[in-house]
Structures are given as structure tokens and as C-alpha cells.
Design an enzyme around this catalytic site. Structure first.
Site, PDB file in Angstrom:
ATOM      1  N   ILE A  14       5.527   0.454  -2.144  1.00 18.50           N
ATOM      2  CA  ILE A  14       5.220  -0.413  -1.002  1.00 18.50           C
ATOM      3  C   ILE A  14       6.254  -0.173   0.081  1.00 18.50           C
ATOM      4  O   ILE A  14       7.210  -0.919   0.246  1.00 18.50           O
ATOM      5  CB  ILE A  14       5.175  -1.900  -1.434  1.00 18.50           C
ATOM      6  N   HIS A  15       6.080   0.935   0.823  1.00 21.16           N
ATOM      7  CA  HIS A  15       6.961   1.191   1.962  1.00 21.16           C
ATOM      8  C   HIS A  15       6.372   0.473   3.173  1.00 21.16           C
ATOM      9  O   HIS A  15       5.552  -0.428   3.034  1.00 21.16           O
ATOM     10  CB  HIS A  15       7.165   2.702   2.160  1.00 21.16           C
ATOM     11  N   ALA A  16       6.767   0.887   4.370  1.00 22.37           N
ATOM     12  CA  ALA A  16       6.429   0.107   5.567  1.00 22.37           C
ATOM     13  C   ALA A  16       4.923  -0.067   5.793  1.00 22.37           C
ATOM     14  O   ALA A  16       4.436  -1.173   6.005  1.00 22.37           O
ATOM     15  CB  ALA A  16       7.073   0.768   6.787  1.00 22.37           C
TER      16      ALA A  16
END
Lengths: 88, 584
Positions: A14-16
Site C-alpha cells: 500500500i504505497h501512495a
């Protein structure tokens, strides 16, 4: 209240961009929605909170929703995570 | 106007050309916020002022995002979605409202909350969180600028044909995405060197640029008339009438010279004593391919692939990479295209989990990172193998220091080919694999490497940096970055000899080759394949046609034996001037 344990599937976690997708999804519901990872619980409608999870691929997270549309909210949130946010 | 003396500023020439235009100052830094308190009865109005500012910032970002989506693509523009979500974050806004309720102004409250948030993210042990500090800073600046009524420094605000000279401290990835060639005529930055990102980008876009000006942003106001000379590396602020007409004359002379060089583009790259050279173009960005293909270059000597990963919100998929590589390969229609695998550190990747390093040029990057992240590397290799069916593709590995790195890369390349074969996907398995020679270690073990690879390509910038222990990104060291240092010349000579002994092609693909004196030295050292920026191809061709390999070889032998970089340069310059005066 409903809850579900899910695993982050996309290889980058769950990056940006996935975080933005999560808050876009949860914003459609009136229920109070949270995501918990280990001992950190965050508001799933707050991108700052979701980014703080820093959940990588393989991380197990607990989704909780409480409110009139809690079931639909949880289904929708679990679906974007299971779909790997449209990534690999 | 004429009463005031002009202000000359000296920087580093980064991209050639003279432009006269109006300065557009892009101050992308967090503004100072005065501390003031407000009476209780003003609180409701202050809360409304915050809401209005947040709405305006979101509208602005939506506009920026749409624009970036058109110019750079959906994947790149996704980063602005993230920033929009941060501004719309109710928890964040709630903390700001709480402070306003305690009698702080909206800007004081927002500033305090953002400073706390940025520190929290910056101090995190988790790299995924630290990577978001840039986005939070962008949001911090954007909303505060609205609240304080500061001018909107966004470059997109300029009208088409504004012919503005962009003055900024440094170009961040999100600013780079917004550069519009239709309104920006030249770039000047406080930071940077000839080989930094902004310089390479300016050259690839054909925008004149001066970098390393140190404090230009504090000495120029938006609207100031400026003469930017990207060839000399100077900025003349508020020039006199006489200086303006001089600049006009030089600008016309340069245009004339370009027209003459364009005629050379179709000529062959043959020296005055009849030695044929191969002259290729470097491609940094997809939008350079057109210029490169029509520059008269014999293929691509270096296609950098960093644009696919740096400054993006997510890693490119195999299909996306395949499309990117295929476009370049098709544009060159059977001419060789040398593609370098990712030459970045983990901190530049749009993927979490990698630490920032105190010394990235000696750190975990390039082939080291790729071999440690085989899935990431194999995605690129599969895309390359698939794209190779469209032409003559060669794969080049960066920062190799040992032959076992080549063996591991070859193993992954073969594994990737087997995976494609198993999936029944069209590809070419027999792609030549070569290495960059850019470390003293690679030069000194070139014989071992030669036994395992198909070609050598010398990366001059890094070879100079690693040989002289001079950081090429450090503006204070710019005068010590001397590519004509005898140590560097000797290392290149040694590499060329080993290549010749093993029958390998040895090329030079650094920026070094685009300067006349460097091209002269390299040809003297026996290099027969050069690769330069597309816009430099005609000029280098003209140099090649004016010199004798025998004269260059004799001069460079003396340069190798010279005691100092300055002595080596003097020897070469004298010989080159003699040559060009005899063969104009």
C-alpha cells in the site's frame, strides 16, 4: 460492526497510489471504517492514516466497518485490496 | 532602466543556446508564516478561509493533474491524486480546525500541523513513509501559498508563447512533469551541474540552460529582463541596450551555425584521414526519439531507462516497458539500439522498503540493486526480450565491478527468456549483452569481462567520478571534475586495447564525447564509436570530419604522459586548434 482479515497482494504494497484508491473507496460510505495492522489502527478515510500503515506485500491487515452500510463498505474495500489496486 | 547597471551571474553551461526573455521565478519552498492570534469572534470566518483555501488548492491540483496526464501519462500524473487526497483528508483538516478554534490563524495552524506531519513521516523507520515527505512538502507549500496570497509559482500559469526563463532552486520530479516548452524558453537553477538531472533534461528538450548559479533565485525578480547564455553558462540580469543587441547578434549567429550543422547531419562521420566512425545518439526520454532518429545518428548508443521509474507513483509493468522500448526500436528501423538496464538506487524507485543512503554513488544501486531484486529486474529483461523482435537491440549493464555480476545477469536473462517461451510469447533470446566500463575495477579486470560480454561502453561521467573521487553532483567540486585527467585518459586507453585484443566494440556514451576536445581525445585513444545527445550529433560529426586520427593519437599520447589535467588539456587543445585551422 463487521470485520475481515485480508492480505495485501500487490507486489509494491500500500504505497501512495493504493492509499489514494483506498480513501476514494471508503469516502463513498457513511460507516466508520478502520484498518488495523499489528497494534496500529487508522481511519480508512484518512490518506495520512492509510499511508502510515506502510503495509507491504504479504502484510495481514484487519478491516472493520461500523454503520448502516458497513457490509457494502467492507466488501468494496476488500475488493480493491484483493484486486491489487489494478497493479501486478 | 538604462541607468541601472546589469547584474552578471556565472553558473555552469548545461544546455547550449542564447535566449532573451522575462524571468519567471519559481520559489517552491515553504513560505515564512507570521504568528498572529485572532479574537474568538473571528474564528468562524477563519475556518471558512481555511475551507476556501483547501478547495482552491484541490482545484489547482486537479488542473495540474489533468495537464500532466496529457503530457506525461496517467501513471505519472497519479502522484497528484495522492496530494489531492492529502488536502481532502478530514483528520488532517480536523487538527488544523482544532488549532484555529484555539485562536490561531489558518496559516499558522496549517503550517504547524504540516510541520508535525512531515517530521513524523521523515523520522519513520519505514522507507514507504519517508518517501511520502516530498508529497507532503508539495501540499504544505501549495496550501500555504494560497492562504498567504502569495503569487502562484506554478509554471503552468504562463501563457503559451510567454518565452519565459524559468529560475528555480532545483527541479523536483513533480515540477519537471509540468514543464511546458510552449511557454518556457530556458531554465536556470541554483543547484545542479552539467551532468545533473535538470541539465540532461534541458538538453533532451532542447532548452538552453545554466545550472549551479548558487543564489540566482535570491537576486532575480519575476518579470526581470534576462539574457541566458547556455553556451557560456551565464545569466545577465536587467541587461543594457548594448548588451541586448549583442545577445541578439550572437543568437542570430548561433541560428546560422545550427543551419550549417543541419547540412552536416546527412554527411558521413569520416575523419580527414579517411577513418570511418560510428556516431550514435543518447536517448533519455521517449520524446527525444524523434530528434535522435533524424539527427543523422547511426542508432542509439545509450537509451537510459530511468525515466520509467524515477518520480513515478508505481513501477511500470512489463507491457508498459515493452511499449516504451518498442517505440524507440521501431523509430530506428533496424539500426542498433543499446538499452541500459535501470541505473538507479532503491530510494529512487516508486516502491517502498528501501532506505535512503548517505553515499548513494557508492551504494546499493544499478546492477547491484537489480541483482538483489530479481523480480523487478526480470520484468525489465522480459520487456527487453519481447521488444527485441522489432530490431537490433543490445542490453547494457551499468556499474559492473566484477565478472560474476555479468554471470548472474546472464542467468536471469536466460531465465526470463525461458519464462516467455513457456508462456508462448514472441521474443528474441540471443540479445548481445554488454557492460558499462565506468569504474576503475571494470577497467583493470576488462580482460576477464571481455571473455563474457559482447561489447564495452565507457561511461565517462562515472569513470571520472570514481577515478578522481569527485562527486559529479557537487557544484563546489565542478572545477575538479576533469575528464582530461591523465588517469582517466590512461584508463580509457587500457580499455580500448583490451577490447581490441578480444575483438569487442568499445564505445563511449558519456556526455564527454559531445565536447570537441573530448571527442578529439577519445578518437586519439582509439575509440571508434561515440554516442552523444541528439542535438550534439551534427557538431561532433563536423569535428570528426576536421581531424586526423594520427594527429589525435600523437596528441593524446602526450596528454597521457602530461603531469596534470591542465597540461593534458593544453596539449590536446593546441593540437585540435591546429587541426581545425588547417581543415576548416
Amino acid at each position: 460492526m463487521v470485520e475481515r482479515l485480508v492480505t495485501v497482494r500487490n507486489s509494491h504494497g500500500i504505497h501512495a497510489r493504493p492509499a489514494a484508491q483506498i480513501v476514494k473507496t471508503t469516502a463513498k460510505f457513511t460507516s466508520h471504517i478502520t484498518i488495523t495492522r499489528d497494534d496500529l489502527e487508522v481511519n480508512a478515510k484518512s490518506i495520512m492514516g492509510v499511508m502510515m500503515l506502510a503495509a507491504e506485500c504479504g502484510a495481514e491487515i484487519v478491516l472493520r466497518a461500523d454503520g448502516v452500510d458497513e457490509t457494502e463498505a467492507l466488501d468494496a474495500l476488500a475488493a480493491v485490496i484483493a484486486a491489487g489496486f489494478g497493479e501486478q | 532602466m538604462g541607468a541601472r547597471a546589469s547584474l552578471p551571474l556565472n553558473g555552469i553551461p548545461a544546455s547550449p543556446g542564447i535566449v532573451v526573455g522575462a524571468a519567471h521565478l519559481l520559489r517552491w519552498e515553504v513560505p515564512e508564516v507570521p504568528t498572529r492570534v485572532i479574537p474568538d469572534e473571528a474564528i468562524p470566518a477563519e475556518l471558512e478561509r481555511l475551507n476556501a483555501a483547501l478547495r482552491k488548492a484541490v482545484e489547482r491540483l486537479q488542473y495540474v493533474r489533468e495537464r500532466a496526464e496529457r503530457t506525461a501519462g496517467a501513471a505519472e500524473s497519479a502522484i497528484f491524486d495522492v496530494q489531492i487526497s492529502v488536502i481532502q483528508d478530514e483528520e488532517l483538516a480536523g487538527r488544523v480546525r482544532l488549532m484555529i478554534g484555539q485562536g490561531f490563524t489558518a496559516e499558522r495552524a496549517f503550517d504547524t500541523v504540516m510541520v508535525e506531519s512531515r517530521e513524523h513521516f521523515a523520522r519513520s523507520a519505514n522507507a514507504m513513509m519517508r518517501e511520502r515527505v516530498g508529497d507532503l512538502t508539495d501540499v504544505h507549500i501549495r496550501v500555504l501559498s494560497v492562504l498567504l496570497g502569495l503569487p502562484d509559482y506554478d509554471p503552468v500559469d504562463l501563457p503559451k508563447g510567454a518565452n519565459a526563463i524559468l529560475i528555480t532552486h532545483d527541479l523536483t520530479p513533480s515540477l519537471t512533469l509540468q514543464l511546458d516548452r510552449e511557454c518556457i524558453a530556458a531554465i536556470a537553477t541554483d543547484a545542479g551541474t552539467r551532468t545533473s538531472h535538470v541539465a540532461i533534461l534541458a538538453r533532451s528538450l532542447g532548452l538552453p540552460a545554466v545550472v549551479g548559479l548558487l543564489d540566482a533565485t535570491t537576486r532575480i525578480e519575476t518579470g526581470d529582463r534576462v539574457i541566458l547564455d547556455g553556451t557560456a553558462g551565464t545569466l545577465l540580469v536587467r541587461p543594457t541596450t548594448a548588451e541586448l543587441s549583442q545577445a541578439d547578434a550572437r543568437s542570430r549567429a548561433e541560428a546560422l551555425q545550427r543551419a550549417q550543422l543541419a547540412k552536416v547531419a546527412g554527411a558521413e562521420a569520416i575523419t580527414a584521414d579517411g577513418v570511418r566512425l560510428t556516431l550514435r545518439a543518447n536517448v533519455d526520454l521517449p520524446d527525444e526519439v524523434g530528434t535522435a532518429a533524424t539527427s543523422g545518428a547511426d542508432g542509439v548508443g545509450l537509451m537510459r531507462t530511468e525515466f520509467l521509474v524515477v518520480g513515478r507513483a508505481s513501477m511500470p509493468t512489463e507491457d508498459e516497458q515493452y511499449e516504451s522500448y518498442s517505440n524507440v526500436i521501431r523509430a530506428f528501423d533496424g539500426r542498433p539500439v543499446v538499452i541500459r538496464t535501470f541505473d538507479v538506487g532503491g530510494d529512487k524507485l516508486p516502491v517502498g522498503g528501501y532506505p535512503h543512503e548517505p553515499n548513494p554513488f557508492l551504494g546499493w544501486r544499478a546492477i547491484r540493486m537489480c541483482l538483489d531484486e530479481p523480480e523487478l529486474f526480470k520484468t525489465q529483461l522480459r520487456a527487453l526480450l519481447r521488444a527485441a523482435v522489432h530490431g537490433d537491440v543490445r542490453i547494457m549493464l551499468p556499474l559492473v565491478v566484477s565478472v560474476d555480476e555479468v554471470r548472474q545477469a546472464r542467468f536471469l536473462l536466460e531465465e526470463s527468456a525461458r519464462e516467455l517461451a513457456a508462456r508462448g510469447i514472441a521474443h528474441r533470446a540471443d540479445i548481445p549483452l554488454g557492460v558499462m566500463i565506468e569504474t576503475p575495477a571494470a577497467v583493470l579486470t576488462a580482460d576477464a569481462l571481455a571473455a563474457e560480454v559482447a561489447f564495452f561502453s565507457i561511461g565517462t561521467n562515472d569513470l571520472v567520478q570514481y577515478t578522481l573521487a569527485v562527486d559529479r553532483g557537487n557544484a563546489s567540486l565542478a572545477s575538479r571534475f576533469t575528464p582530461l585527467h591523465p588517469a582517466v585518459l590512461r584508463l580509457i586507453r587500457r580499455t580500448v586495447r583490451v577490447g581490441a585484443d578480444h575483438g569487442l566494440d568499445v564505445s563511449v556514451c558519456g556526455e564527454m564525447a559531445s565536447e570537441p576536445i573530448m571527442a578529439f581525445a577519445l578518437i586519439g585513444l582509439g575509440v571508434r564509436t561515440l554516442s552523444v545527445a541528439p542535438l550534439s550529433v551534427p557538431a561532433v560529426k563536423q569535428i570528426i570530419r576536421g581531424i586526423h586520427t594520427s594527429v589525435a593519437a600523437e596528441a593524446v599520447t602526450r596528454a597521457c604522459d602530461a603531469g596534470t589535467p591542465a597540461a593534458a588539456e593544453a596539449v590536446l587543445r593546441a593540437a585540435l586548434e591546429q587541426e581545425l585551422s588547417e581543415n576548416p
